[in-house]
Write a protein that holds these residues in place. Structure first.
Motif, PDB file in Angstrom:
ATOM      1  N   ALA A 245       0.835  -1.205  -0.199  1.00  0.00           N
ATOM      2  CA  ALA A 245       0.176   0.386  -0.047  1.00  0.00           C
ATOM      3  C   ALA A 245       1.111   1.184   0.027  1.00  0.00           C
ATOM      4  O   ALA A 245       1.899   1.070   0.561  1.00  0.00           O
ATOM      5  N   GLU A 246       1.036   2.313  -0.900  1.00  0.00           N
ATOM      6  CA  GLU A 246       1.306   3.580  -1.357  1.00  0.00           C
ATOM      7  C   GLU A 246       1.069   4.363   0.350  1.00  0.00           C
ATOM      8  O   GLU A 246      -0.237   4.231   1.218  1.00  0.00           O
ATOM      9  N   ALA A 247       1.554   5.377   0.780  1.00  0.00           N
ATOM     10  CA  ALA A 247       1.194   6.591   1.643  1.00  0.00           C
ATOM     11  C   ALA A 247       0.037   6.774   2.603  1.00  0.00           C
ATOM     12  O   ALA A 247      -0.493   7.372   1.111  1.00  0.00           O
ATOM     13  N   ASN A 248      -0.961   6.237   2.895  1.00  0.00           N
ATOM     14  CA  ASN A 248      -2.417   6.580   3.261  1.00  0.00           C
ATOM     15  C   ASN A 248      -3.202   6.483   2.855  1.00  0.00           C
ATOM     16  O   ASN A 248      -4.458   6.100   2.632  1.00  0.00           O
ATOM     17  N   SER A 249      -2.838   5.180   1.694  1.00  0.00           N
ATOM     18  CA  SER A 249      -4.001   3.981   0.927  1.00  0.00           C
ATOM     19  C   SER A 249      -4.783   3.303   1.673  1.00  0.00           C
ATOM     20  O   SER A 249      -3.403   2.665   2.761  1.00  0.00           O
ATOM     21  N   PRO A 250      -6.595   2.891   1.708  1.00  0.00           N
ATOM     22  CA  PRO A 250      -6.392   2.014   2.759  1.00  0.00           C
ATOM     23  C   PRO A 250      -6.588   0.359   2.164  1.00  0.00           C
ATOM     24  O   PRO A 250      -6.136  -0.078   1.180  1.00  0.00           O
ATOM     25  N   VAL A 251      -6.600   0.176   3.483  1.00  0.00           N
ATOM     26  CA  VAL A 251      -6.539  -1.514   3.239  1.00  0.00           C
ATOM     27  C   VAL A 251      -8.053  -2.341   3.493  1.00  0.00           C
ATOM     28  O   VAL A 251      -8.796  -1.356   4.227  1.00  0.00           O
ATOM     29  N   ARG A 252      -8.426  -2.360   2.587  1.00  0.00           N
ATOM     30  CA  ARG A 252     -10.357  -2.842   2.069  1.00  0.00           C
ATOM     31  C   ARG A 252     -10.152  -4.111   2.905  1.00  0.00           C
ATOM     32  O   ARG A 252      -9.221  -5.579   2.706  1.00  0.00           O
ATOM     33  N   LEU A 253     -11.679  -4.909   3.042  1.00  0.00           N
ATOM     34  CA  LEU A 253     -12.480  -5.398   3.863  1.00  0.00           C
ATOM     35  C   LEU A 253     -13.184  -6.022   3.626  1.00  0.00           C
ATOM     36  O   LEU A 253     -14.421  -5.299   3.261  1.00  0.00           O
ATOM     37  N   ASP A 254     -13.678  -7.007   2.529  1.00  0.00           N
ATOM     38  CA  ASP A 254     -14.757  -8.037   1.890  1.00  0.00           C
ATOM     39  C   ASP A 254     -15.494  -8.545   2.341  1.00  0.00           C
ATOM     40  O   ASP A 254     -14.191  -9.779   2.285  1.00  0.00           O
ATOM     41  N   PHE A 255     -16.186  -8.115   3.470  1.00  0.00           N
ATOM     42  CA  PHE A 255     -17.035  -9.857   4.000  1.00  0.00           C
ATOM     43  C   PHE A 255     -18.022  -9.937   3.495  1.00  0.00           C
ATOM     44  O   PHE A 255     -18.725  -9.419   2.947  1.00  0.00           O
ATOM     45  N   SER A 256     -18.441 -11.544   3.087  1.00  0.00           N
ATOM     46  CA  SER A 256     -19.232 -12.102   2.443  1.00  0.00           C
ATOM     47  C   SER A 256     -20.052 -13.144   3.561  1.00  0.00           C
ATOM     48  O   SER A 256     -19.597 -14.033   4.254  1.00  0.00           O
TER      49      SER A 256
END
Length: 379
Positions: free
Chosen positions: A279-290
């Motif tokens: 991840a670049e600086a300040n870019s988010p981590v995404r969580l996809d719940f199913s």
């Protein structure tokens, strides 16, 4: 002034008092530690106008007196002293420290320029030392670092009845932990709040964690600018309060209609730590719940530079929910929980998410909850 004390006791006393030394100060004498010897007792104190630390220890005193010496220099000396008895003496303006045939000499600072140490406020109640240290550590990660907003750099203690609430927030997160405490007999039970600098309170709480119990002193009639005292065993510390108070969290923590996900906390933290390296600086981590797959996909990065990992997770209240967080904020929150399973109340992207330990109810006196803002722009 002359005294003899064991190396371990001397190093402990100097180390505790040195916690109150400022890293930089325009007032040179504030870099000094005050050593006082009298009637079989050695007391070491440090003070920087915001925090005072004081500790006493048994010593053989053949001459009473007071001396002010450079604190960090004395702390460095304590780290290299050989084992055995430490003999210290004041000879004119020179302070000597000798142990195992090794002798150090230190110049002294002017005592008449050293400010008087603040008197600790009256005792108000007692809290378990280890539990208090855990609580402060769990919420302090949410305190702000921006000194232009001083109230947000603090941790707030709220004392009401037999319950203590410890809380902290910045503009993107809000952490709260409750724990039981025992007020003094004279306390009226009315709610009292004290906002303290997060870093100083965290240092004090961790230092007193092994004392069994911590006695807290404060003046309920001093809403701002007053002092809060902490005493455990032979160690005492006084911290000046910050002005202001934190906003209430009641309505913020009510997430009506939220989907609820449960996932193993340690595994999620490790996955976030792993994928965020792309991840670049300040870019988010995404969580996809199913709910269909019974999983969460943890993803970070853009274009061809991406990383992803799938973990088991239970989701109720929705078929799918996607949220994204700043990696550092999410890891701070995940690492503050001690239970194996994390409960996440989720409203969706760009909205609030409430984290708590699975199985902990809202009325649980030891409940720890951490509110995070999900970012609007997903990966």
């Amino acid at each position: 002034m002359e005294f003899q004390v064991g190396r371990g006791a001397f190093a402990e006393a100097v180390g505790w008092a040195a916690r109150a030394l400022p890293s930089k100060s325009p007032v040179p004498v504030l870099g000094g530690l005050l050593l006082e010897a009298d009637a079989g007792r050695l007391t070491a104190s440090g003070f920087d106008f915001e925090t005072a630390a004081r500790i006493g220890t048994d010593a053989e005193t053949s001459g009473s007196g007071r001396v002010l010496v450079l604190g960090r220099r004395l702390l460095d000396i304590c780290r290299v002293l050989p084992e055995g008895a430490v003999r210290c003496a004041l000879e004119g303006t020179r302070f000597t420290v000798e142990a195992g045939g090794t002798e150090f000499g230190l110049s002294t600072l002017p005592l008449d320029e050293y400010p008087p140490l603040p008197s600790p406020p009256a005792p108000y109640g007692v809290v378990d030392a280890a539990g208090f240290a855990d609580a402060v550590g769990q919420v302090a990660v949410a305190a702000g670092r921006d000194d232009t907003l001083p109230a947000l750099t603090g941790v707030q203690l709220r004392l009401e009845g037999e319950e203590m609430t410890v809380s902290a927030l910045d503009r993107y997160r809000y952490a709260v932990r409750k724990l039981p405490w025992k007020p003094e007999a004279g306390a009226d039970g009315e709610a009292v709040e004290a906002l303290l600098p997060a870093r100083r309170l965290l240092d004090v709480a961790r230092s007193l964690a092994r004392c069994g119990s911590v006695r807290i002193g404060l003046d309920p009639s001093a809403p701002g600018g007053g002092l809060v005292g902490f005493e455990g065993g032979r160690m005492r510390s006084v911290v000046r309060r910050l002005d202001g108070r934190l906003p209430g969290y009641g309505s913020l923590f009510e997430l009506t209609g939220a989907a609820v996900a449960e996932v193993e906390c340690g595994a999620l933290a490790e996955a976030v730590r792993r994928v965020s390296v792309v991840a670049e600086a300040n870019s988010p981590v995404r969580l996809d719940f199913s709910a269909t797959d019974g999983s969460v996909r943890v993803r970070a990065g853009y274009g061809d530079d991406v990383a992803a990992q799938r973990l088991p997770a239970a989701l109720t209240g929705a078929e799918e929910v996607t949220v994204a967080f700043r990696p550092a904020y999410l890891l701070d929150a995940l690492n503050s929980f001690e239970g194996p399973v994390l409960r996440m109340e989720l409203l969706g992207a760009g909205q609030r998410a409430l984290l708590s330990a699975a199985g902990a109810g809202a009325e649980d006196v030891t409940a720890h909850r951490h509110l995070l803002m999900s970012v609007k722009q997903l990966v």
